[in-house]
Design an enzyme around this catalytic site. Structure first.
Site, short mmCIF file in Angstrom:
data_model
loop_
_atom_site.label_atom_id
_atom_site.label_comp_id
_atom_site.label_asym_id
_atom_site.label_seq_id
_atom_site.Cartn_x
_atom_site.Cartn_y
_atom_site.Cartn_z
N GLN A 132 15.44 0.45 31.30
CA GLN A 132 15.93 1.23 32.45
C GLN A 132 16.19 0.30 33.64
OE1 GLN A 132 16.73 4.28 32.10
NE2 GLN A 132 17.31 4.69 34.23
N ILE A 133 15.28 -0.66 33.84
CA ILE A 133 15.42 -1.58 34.97
C ILE A 133 16.60 -2.53 34.76
CG2 ILE A 133 14.29 -3.56 36.09
CD1 ILE A 133 11.61 -2.01 35.56
N LEU B 8 0.84 -1.21 0.00
CA LEU B 8 0.00 0.00 0.00
C LEU B 8 0.87 1.26 0.00
CD1 LEU B 8 -2.78 1.40 0.45
CD2 LEU B 8 -2.49 0.98 2.89
N TRP C 231 8.61 0.11 1.78
CA TRP C 231 8.47 -0.45 3.13
C TRP C 231 7.51 -1.64 3.15
CZ3 TRP C 231 11.99 0.13 6.55
CH2 TRP C 231 12.73 1.32 6.59
N ARG D 276 18.75 -9.61 40.21
CA ARG D 276 19.88 -8.68 40.20
C ARG D 276 20.03 -7.99 41.56
NH1 ARG D 276 24.77 -7.21 38.29
NH2 ARG D 276 25.02 -4.94 38.23
N SER E 151 -0.38 6.44 15.93
CA SER E 151 -1.09 6.85 17.15
C SER E 151 -1.85 8.15 16.90
CB SER E 151 -0.10 7.08 18.29
OG SER E 151 0.33 5.84 18.80
N ALA F 19 2.98 8.59 0.12
CA ALA F 19 1.70 8.15 0.67
C ALA F 19 1.92 7.19 1.82
CB ALA F 19 0.85 7.48 -0.42
N GLU G 111 0.61 0.72 10.18
CA GLU G 111 -0.83 0.39 10.06
C GLU G 111 -1.71 1.39 10.80
OE1 GLU G 111 -2.28 -3.60 10.11
OE2 GLU G 111 -0.25 -4.40 9.90
N GLU H 206 3.52 4.24 -0.34
CA GLU H 206 4.44 4.77 -1.35
C GLU H 206 5.21 5.92 -0.70
OE1 GLU H 206 2.15 5.74 -4.86
OE2 GLU H 206 1.21 3.75 -4.88
C1 LIG Z 1 9.24 -1.86 9.34
C2 LIG Z 1 8.10 -1.35 8.53
C3 LIG Z 1 7.21 -2.24 7.95
C4 LIG Z 1 6.16 -1.77 7.15
N1 LIG Z 1 5.36 -2.66 6.48
C5 LIG Z 1 4.48 -2.21 5.55
C6 LIG Z 1 3.76 -3.11 4.72
O1 LIG Z 1 3.90 -4.33 4.83
N2 LIG Z 1 2.92 -2.61 3.78
C7 LIG Z 1 2.74 -1.28 3.61
O2 LIG Z 1 1.96 -0.90 2.73
N3 LIG Z 1 3.40 -0.37 4.38
C8 LIG Z 1 4.27 -0.81 5.34
N4 LIG Z 1 4.98 0.08 6.12
C9 LIG Z 1 4.74 1.51 5.97
C10 LIG Z 1 4.01 2.08 7.17
O3 LIG Z 1 2.66 1.66 7.15
C11 LIG Z 1 4.16 3.61 7.12
O4 LIG Z 1 5.46 3.89 7.59
C12 LIG Z 1 3.13 4.32 7.95
O5 LIG Z 1 1.90 4.31 7.29
C13 LIG Z 1 3.52 5.78 8.23
O6 LIG Z 1 3.85 6.44 7.03
P1 LIG Z 1 5.19 7.30 6.96
O7 LIG Z 1 6.30 6.48 7.50
O8 LIG Z 1 5.31 7.79 5.56
O9 LIG Z 1 4.96 8.51 7.94
P2 LIG Z 1 4.14 9.86 7.63
O10 LIG Z 1 2.82 9.55 7.06
O11 LIG Z 1 5.02 10.80 6.87
O12 LIG Z 1 3.92 10.42 9.10
C14 LIG Z 1 4.92 11.18 9.81
C15 LIG Z 1 4.30 11.67 11.13
O13 LIG Z 1 3.21 12.57 10.85
C16 LIG Z 1 2.06 12.14 11.54
N5 LIG Z 1 0.85 12.48 10.78
C17 LIG Z 1 0.60 12.25 9.47
N6 LIG Z 1 -0.64 12.68 9.16
C18 LIG Z 1 -1.18 13.18 10.29
C19 LIG Z 1 -2.44 13.76 10.62
N7 LIG Z 1 -3.42 13.89 9.73
N8 LIG Z 1 -2.66 14.15 11.91
C20 LIG Z 1 -1.67 14.02 12.84
N9 LIG Z 1 -0.47 13.48 12.58
C21 LIG Z 1 -0.23 13.05 11.32
C22 LIG Z 1 2.21 10.63 11.66
O14 LIG Z 1 1.39 10.11 12.71
C23 LIG Z 1 3.68 10.52 11.96
O15 LIG Z 1 3.93 10.77 13.32
C24 LIG Z 1 6.00 -0.37 6.97
C25 LIG Z 1 6.89 0.54 7.58
C26 LIG Z 1 7.94 0.06 8.33
C27 LIG Z 1 8.90 1.04 8.95
#
Ligand SMILES: Cc1cc2nc3c(=O)[nH]c(=O)nc-3n(C[C@H](O)[C@H](O)[C@H](O)COP(=O)(O)OP(=O)(O)OC[C@H]3O[C@@H](n4cnc5c(N)ncnc54)[C@H](O)[C@@H]3O)c2cc1C
Length: 381
Positions: free
Chosen positions: A338-339, A127, A158, A270, A368, A132, A365, A129
């Site tokens: 920390q512990i 999903l 990713w 410990r 937060s 995105a 996915e 990009e």
């Molecule tokens: C190890 C790993 C495995 C993954 N596996 C998959 C996979 O199998 N398939 C797949 O499709 N993707 C996968 N991903 C991608 C993952 O789903 C994305 O990293 C995730 O969706 C966040 O996107 P981003 O990293 O581009 O962060 P961004 O979207 O750029 O977000 C950056 C920050 O901005 C915040 N933010 C963005 N929009 C808002 C908003 N509207 N309001 C408040 N805060 C916001 C976010 O919460 C985050 O803190 C994987 C990523 C990693 C690191």
């Protein structure tokens, strides 16, 4: 009131998971796999033999017809032994099985659901990009229709376990000029289709789950690749979101409980200043807070599983369970470090691995921040 008593047959199943994991992927094997960046694919058919994948599927498609509570318990228990085992369970049941069951074609169900239930099918969800991430509606990877199917062009990034997957579930823009959630279609693409190129990505944690950048260059698939309705990909994905949020929450709860247990055992053993560090109130309070956070998360998870199993609305509760469980996992591993101090920071420690892995869960996915946005929306804000 909700009854959280675990039925006898589920207890027996959880015991059989303990035995299977001790035999097939004991803690030492997990440590080695993490170090070597290996994925324990051998667990898939073992889980299939125990009937784990068949649990949530209806009997008419060969499943065991259990509800989502059993799947949540299984996921949590697998995660207690190894996060990667729960991840493989979740992606097989979720991206693979549940998506196929909900919106796959009859032919796809006939061919793939039996393989899913036996643990003989590997899936990856493609999903994300580069532009995105959280804003999944910004995808531009395209699929154009031809007389016999689709041609895909674009890049995904990713994507977990993509190289070893049998199938990539690829979100594609199929209506040129469409934006956001409209005009997106899901295609089930065999991994070995010509035109797919993959580059590995290095990362801090989740070493048993390799991540890949994927290029699609004029990738041709037949009409049978279509999953669900054309242009309804987002709607379909949203319809299974509560399953994946429950899966993420269960995975985080299982691993978080393991981190608490490791920290408690260490604190009892410990000794400093002539006494066990667990006798210091500062350490006791940390451990108490850690267990409370895990218990809160578990209750949120079981509540969500009950809502799903009884067919009740659960948008807020799905976001809530994912939020509290993944944040609890980070909280307990940070405090666990920390512990345990130097012993936890050592590469030989399980705590450091879980602390590294915990980083992903609060943004993967649905971050937060996104879960809080969803909860606020449910409050009418
Ligand atoms: C190890 C790993 C495995 C993954 N596996 C998959 C996979 O199998 N398939 C797949 O499709 N993707 C996968 N991903 C991608 C993952 O789903 C994305 O990293 C995730 O969706 C966040 O996107 P981003 O990293 O581009 O962060 P961004 O979207 O750029 O977000 C950056 C920050 O901005 C915040 N933010 C963005 N929009 C808002 C908003 N509207 N309001 C408040 N805060 C916001 C976010 O919460 C985050 O803190 C994987 C990523 C990693 C690191």
């Amino acid at each position: 009131m909700i009854d959280f008593e675990i039925p006898e047959d589920d207890r027996a199943l959880l015991d059989s998971i303990d035995r299977m994991m001790a035999r097939e992927f004991p803690p030492e094997a997990l440590r080695k796999a993490d170090e070597a960046h290996d994925t324990p694919w051998h667990l898939l058919p073992k889980m299939g033999e125990l009937g784990l994948f068949a649990l949530p599927f209806p009997e008419e498609v060969g499943g065991l017809g259990k509800d989502w509570r059993s799947a949540a318990l299984v996921n949590e228990r697998l995660a207690y032994h190894a996060g990667i085992a729960a991840t493989l369970f979740g992606t097989t049941v979720g991206f693979g099985g549940m998506s196929l069951l909900k919106y796959g074609s009859e032919a796809q169900k006939r061919e793939l659901l039996p393989r899913v239930m036996e643990g003989r099918a590997r899936f990856a969800l493609a999903l994300t990009e580069s532009q995105a991430g959280t804003d999944a509606g910004a995808i531009i990877t395209s699929a154009r229709r031809t007389a016999s199917g689709w041609v895909i062009n674009g890049r995904k990034t990713w994507i977990s376990n993509a190289d070893a997957a049998d199938y990539l579930v690829v979100a594609c823009r199929t209506e040129p000029g469409s934006q956001g959630s409209k005009g997106v279609t899901m295609l089930l693409v065999p991994r070995q289709t010509p035109g797919i190129g993959m580059t590995p990505l290095a990362k801090v944690g989740h070493h048993c789950m390799p991540s890949w950048d994927i290029g699609f260059d004029e990738v041709e698939v037949g009409e049978e690749a279509l999953m669900g309705e054309v242009g309804q990909g987002f709607k379909h994905t949203m319809s299974t979101l509560h399953y994946s949020r429950a899966g993420q929450a269960a995975n985080a709860v299982g691993q978080a409980q393991k981190a608490v247990d490791i920290a408690v055992a260490y604190a009892k053993e410990r000794r400093q200043f002539g006494q066990a560090i667990g006798s210091f109130q500062a350490i006791q309070h940390k451990l108490a807070d850690m267990q409370v956070r895990v218990n809160q998360a578990r209750l949120a998870l079981y509540h969500l599983a009950w809502l799903i199993a009884t067919g009740r609305p659960c948008r807020l509760e799905a976001a809530q369970a994912k939020l509290v469980a993944t944040e609890a996992f980070q909280f307990v591993t940070r405090n666990g470090l920390q512990i345990m101090a130097s012993a936890g920071y050592s590469m030989e420690s399980d705590m450091q691995r879980m602390w590294r892995d915990a980083g992903l869960y609060t943004f993967g996915e649905g971050s937060s921040e996104l879960q809080r946005n969803l909860i606020a929306r449910e409050l009418g804000l």
